[in-house]
Design a protein around this motif. Structure first.
Motif, PDB file in Angstrom:
ATOM      1  N   UNK A  97      -1.646  10.850  -4.158  1.00 39.03           N
ATOM      2  CA  UNK A  97      -2.038   9.413  -4.219  1.00 39.03           C
ATOM      3  C   UNK A  97      -1.813   8.043  -3.987  1.00 39.03           C
ATOM      4  N   UNK A  98      -3.080   7.119  -3.573  1.00 42.65           N
ATOM      5  CA  UNK A  98      -2.635   6.048  -2.879  1.00 42.65           C
ATOM      6  C   UNK A  98      -2.988   4.849  -3.562  1.00 42.65           C
ATOM      7  N   UNK A  99      -2.466   3.668  -3.831  1.00 40.92           N
ATOM      8  CA  UNK A  99      -3.049   2.620  -4.508  1.00 40.92           C
ATOM      9  C   UNK A  99      -2.112   1.279  -4.260  1.00 40.92           C
ATOM     10  N   UNK A 100      -2.557   0.395  -4.486  1.00 39.54           N
ATOM     11  CA  UNK A 100      -2.948  -1.381  -3.760  1.00 39.54           C
ATOM     12  C   UNK A 100      -1.738  -2.098  -5.137  1.00 39.54           C
ATOM     13  N   UNK A 101      -0.777  -2.400  -4.443  1.00 33.70           N
ATOM     14  CA  UNK A 101      -0.029  -3.383  -5.934  1.00 33.70           C
ATOM     15  C   UNK A 101       0.131  -4.906  -4.722  1.00 33.70           C
ATOM     16  N   UNK A 102       0.424  -6.047  -5.719  1.00 30.59           N
ATOM     17  CA  UNK A 102       0.394  -6.740  -4.938  1.00 30.59           C
ATOM     18  C   UNK A 102       2.192  -7.469  -5.972  1.00 30.59           C
TER      19      UNK A 102
ATOM     20  N   UNK B  13       0.496  -1.438   0.200  1.00 28.91           N
ATOM     21  CA  UNK B  13       0.261  -0.294   0.243  1.00 28.91           C
ATOM     22  C   UNK B  13       0.992   0.970  -0.024  1.00 28.91           C
ATOM     23  N   UNK B  14       0.816   2.008  -1.529  1.00 23.03           N
ATOM     24  CA  UNK B  14       1.658   2.986  -1.855  1.00 23.03           C
ATOM     25  C   UNK B  14       1.284   4.707  -1.318  1.00 23.03           C
ATOM     26  N   UNK B  15       1.763   5.418  -1.145  1.00 17.75           N
ATOM     27  CA  UNK B  15       0.925   6.865  -1.411  1.00 17.75           C
ATOM     28  C   UNK B  15       2.051   7.847  -1.346  1.00 17.75           C
ATOM     29  N   UNK B  16       1.650   8.317  -2.206  1.00 19.20           N
ATOM     30  CA  UNK B  16       2.792   9.811  -2.749  1.00 19.20           C
ATOM     31  C   UNK B  16       1.744  10.985  -2.239  1.00 19.20           C
ATOM     32  N   UNK B  17       2.836  12.082  -1.457  1.00 24.63           N
ATOM     33  CA  UNK B  17       2.349  13.205  -1.412  1.00 24.63           C
ATOM     34  C   UNK B  17       3.401  14.574  -1.757  1.00 24.63           C
ATOM     35  N   UNK B  18       2.586  14.262  -3.404  1.00 32.86           N
ATOM     36  CA  UNK B  18       3.014  15.683  -3.714  1.00 32.86           C
ATOM     37  C   UNK B  18       3.371  17.246  -3.747  1.00 32.86           C
ATOM     38  N   UNK B  19       4.516  17.212  -4.388  1.00 34.31           N
ATOM     39  CA  UNK B  19       4.801  18.595  -3.972  1.00 34.31           C
ATOM     40  C   UNK B  19       3.575  19.784  -4.944  1.00 34.31           C
TER      41      UNK B  19
ATOM     42  N   UNK C  25      10.315  20.146 -11.998  1.00 32.08           N
ATOM     43  CA  UNK C  25      10.454  19.970 -10.617  1.00 32.08           C
ATOM     44  C   UNK C  25       9.946  18.812 -10.277  1.00 32.08           C
ATOM     45  N   UNK C  26      10.835  18.690  -9.097  1.00 31.96           N
ATOM     46  CA  UNK C  26       9.979  17.239  -9.247  1.00 31.96           C
ATOM     47  C   UNK C  26       8.221  16.295  -8.070  1.00 31.96           C
ATOM     48  N   UNK C  27       8.002  15.795  -8.440  1.00 31.56           N
ATOM     49  CA  UNK C  27       6.614  15.662  -8.356  1.00 31.56           C
ATOM     50  C   UNK C  27       6.166  15.089  -7.054  1.00 31.56           C
ATOM     51  N   UNK C  28       7.062  14.640  -6.665  1.00 31.19           N
ATOM     52  CA  UNK C  28       7.285  13.429  -5.065  1.00 31.19           C
ATOM     53  C   UNK C  28       7.601  14.782  -4.670  1.00 31.19           C
ATOM     54  N   UNK C  29       6.637  15.047  -3.498  1.00 28.31           N
ATOM     55  CA  UNK C  29       7.580  14.901  -1.903  1.00 28.31           C
ATOM     56  C   UNK C  29       7.984  14.272  -1.599  1.00 28.31           C
TER      57      UNK C  29
ATOM     58  N   UNK D 113       0.020  16.445  -8.777  1.00 28.70           N
ATOM     59  CA  UNK D 113      -0.906  16.025  -8.906  1.00 28.70           C
ATOM     60  C   UNK D 113      -1.365  15.165 -10.263  1.00 28.70           C
ATOM     61  N   UNK D 114      -1.808  16.082 -10.847  1.00 25.87           N
ATOM     62  CA  UNK D 114      -2.360  16.123 -12.248  1.00 25.87           C
ATOM     63  C   UNK D 114      -1.142  15.263 -13.028  1.00 25.87           C
ATOM     64  N   UNK D 115      -0.222  15.682 -12.460  1.00 24.87           N
ATOM     65  CA  UNK D 115       0.882  15.633 -13.441  1.00 24.87           C
ATOM     66  C   UNK D 115       1.709  14.300 -13.416  1.00 24.87           C
ATOM     67  N   UNK D 116       1.733  13.937 -12.139  1.00 31.41           N
ATOM     68  CA  UNK D 116       2.246  12.151 -11.719  1.00 31.41           C
ATOM     69  C   UNK D 116       0.853  11.471 -11.730  1.00 31.41           C
ATOM     70  N   UNK D 117      -0.497  11.554 -11.696  1.00 34.85           N
ATOM     71  CA  UNK D 117      -1.087  10.889 -12.281  1.00 34.85           C
ATOM     72  C   UNK D 117      -1.069  10.603 -13.949  1.00 34.85           C
TER      73      UNK D 117
END
Length: 257
Positions: free
Chosen positions: A201-206, A152-158, A237-241, A162-166
């Protein structure tokens, strides 16, 4: 219950699958459009009591009141003594109606009182309301097949990223994950009722197991295509803080394993 969880953890974490894939029938869930991720922090030595209550009673009562049980997990490293679970609903309004009916159900009130006869079970809880992203797979339950390790991963963007990360996930990342043996489960944005909605953004991978996870992340990180995509995405600029990543194992009663 504790012994059963230990057995499941041992099978999942310590054994590799020897590249043998189990056949599993995929069943698409009823079509929830609104989700709730709930985390319960238990009092010391009360996690087993909570798991028993969910297995024996709570899940059935959730279904009785129109809630969709999706996934129930405990962390691989559960030093916080917690249960994480994901529910689905048609909408926020239906979610609120269902919870009101559940909380007022005499059967639930009896079960809740009985379960805390030797002291309260849950110390605190966190609830997050979520929606699918445009590129998220629909959640499916695997019937049969082997238990997996969930990340379970959660990304906190700068700010403003967020739209660039999506876009990076939609156009590149999720396909590259699959290329390297990482199974995409679901991707969520936070509901606008949360102040974090514009930068999370929060997501689940396995993965089949922790060994496969390490191998997949290594091959993904070293993929020249990913490195090129990543560098282009951060030119302005970096997307994720920051990122959080928690490894989870499904409980024996979880629909999603």
């Amino acid at each position: 219950m504790r012994r059963l969880l230990v057995i499941v953890l041992a099978i999942t974490i310590l054994s590799c699958s020897s590249n043998k894939k189990e056949n599993a029938k995929k069943i698409e869930l009823a079509d929830p459009q609104f989700f709730e991720l709930r985390t319960y922090y238990c009092h010391p030595d009360k996690l087993d009591d909570l798991l028993t209550r969910f297995d024996d009673h709570t899940m059935k009562l959730f279904e009785k009141h129109g809630m969709i049980n999706i996934g129930y997990w405990v962390p691989v490293d559960n030093s916080d003594n917690k249960l994480v679970y994901l529910m689905g609903y048609p909408s926020l309004e239906e979610r609120n109606k269902s919870w009101e009916a559940f909380m007022n159900d005499p059967e639930w009130n009896r079960i809740w009182e009985d379960s805390k006869a030797d002291g309260p079970v849950v110390d605190s809880l966190v609830s997050q309301f979520l929606h699918y992203t445009d590129y998220s797979p629909k959640l499916k339950v695997a019937e049969g097949g082997q238990t997996r390790v969930f990340s379970h991963r959660t990304y906190y963007t700068n700010p403003g990223k967020l739209n660039d990360l999506h876009a990076r996930f939609s156009n590149h990342t999720i396909d590259l994950f699959e290329k390297h043996g990482i199974t995409n489960i679901a991707y969520f944005g936070m509901d606008s009722s949360h102040v974090e909605a514009d930068h999370v953004l929060t997501y689940f991978i396995t993965f089949p197991d922790t060994t496969a996870r390490s191998a997949s992340w290594s091959s993904f990180g070293n993929d020249p295509e990913w490195q090129e995509v990543y560098q282009k995405s951060i030119e302005a600029g970096r997307l994720v803080e920051s990122i959080t990543d928690e490894l989870l194992i499904a409980t024996p009663f979880s629909p999603l394993k």
